[in-house]
Design an enzyme around this catalytic site. Structure first.
Site, PDB file in Angstrom:
ATOM      1  N   CYS A  70      -0.509   4.583  -3.256  1.00  0.00           N
ATOM      2  CA  CYS A  70      -1.693   4.865  -2.440  1.00  0.00           C
ATOM      3  C   CYS A  70      -2.051   6.329  -2.650  1.00  0.00           C
ATOM      4  O   CYS A  70      -1.263   7.220  -2.312  1.00  0.00           O
ATOM      5  CB  CYS A  70      -1.386   4.579  -0.968  1.00  0.00           C
ATOM      6  N   CYS A 178      -8.381   5.381  -5.936  1.00  0.00           N
ATOM      7  CA  CYS A 178      -7.836   4.556  -4.855  1.00  0.00           C
ATOM      8  C   CYS A 178      -7.451   3.218  -5.464  1.00  0.00           C
ATOM      9  O   CYS A 178      -8.263   2.603  -6.175  1.00  0.00           O
ATOM     10  CB  CYS A 178      -8.876   4.366  -3.746  1.00  0.00           C
TER      11      CYS A 178
END
Length: 253
Positions: A70, A178
């Site tokens: 992440c 992302c």
């Protein structure tokens, strides 16, 4: 060899999907903090608190390595995580350095927390790309991914409206900052000029994992996977549609 992969939701499955192809004989644990997703619109302090709790949970499972799949969590919390735990922790960051040889400008798309964080600006400065790098936060895209809304007209309109803020004829590289955004490579490809490349940080992160393991990626005959969510136990049937889509998306660049 037991490796935990942690994300705020289903974005990190893009890293797991690739890791399953690059490693052998690894016991993978995929942990999704769906209860608190998305991270990208939260404050840095809140993200750090959530990450510390999640990594503490994973260390209690006696893992050999934890991968923060992440970008938002890495940007906000990697320093605190590494100082708090002895287990090797691999972070994930936008693959901006691959834009050094790009002929035109670079567009980095990520969550608001990653875009505003010091880690990204430091990374861009380190490779001396400030003058040719543009940043765009796409917070809604994480929600679309979490809801398995990949191909709707609403998604395409959202991306077109946001990306059209830039002169695309000047953009030679789109950096997906992302892991949730990897599900939408086909939509990005449909919007961008053919000359614009699309990259993400998955392969770079896996290469770092292998380096940290002394160059070794084979530890046995077969991989195994255990899925855990902060809201419920995940089963393979729920995950399979995501992995199938990622297999298609990984061919788009």
């Amino acid at each position: 060899m037991k490796i935990a992969i942690f994300d705020s939701g289903i974005g990190g499955l893009s890293l797991l999907n690739e890791a399953l192809k690059r490693f052998r004989g690894v016991e993978f644990i995929y942990f999704a903090d769906n209860k608190n997703a998305p991270y990208g619109t939260k404050s840095k302090d809140e993200i750090i608190r959530l990450c510390l709790n999640c990594v503490q949970f994973l260390t209690n499972l006696s893992v050999d390595m934890i991968v923060i799949a992440c970008n938002t969590a890495t940007s906000a919390a990697i320093t605190e995580l590494r100082s708090s735990f002895s287990v090797p922790i691999i972070g994930m960051e936008p693959a901006v350095k691959l834009g050094v040889n790009a002929g035109g400008d670079i567009l980095v798309v990520a969550t608001p927390a990653t875009i505003s964080g010091n880690k990204l600006s430091d990374l861009i400065h380190k490779v001396n790309l400030e003058s040719k790098t543009h940043l765009l936060a796409l917070p809604k895209l994480v929600e679309f991914a979490q809801n398995m809304e990949f191909d709707s007209l609403e998604v395409l309109k959202y991306l077109k409206d946001e990306i059209s803020k830039f002169d695309l004829s000047n953009i030679s590289l789109l950096v997906l900052g992302c892991t949730h955004f990897n599900y939408f490579k086909d939509s990005f490809r449909a919007i961008l000029p053919n000359k614009t490349g699309i990259i993400d940080g998955v392969n770079g992160t896996i290469n770092q994992m292998i380096r940290r393991l002394g160059g070794v990626s084979e530890f046995g005959d077969k991989n195994s996977i255990r899925y855990i969510s902060s809201t419920e136990n995940l089963n393979v049937k729920k995950i399979e549609p995501y992995l199938k889509r990622l297999d298609i998306m990984r061919e788009i660049n």
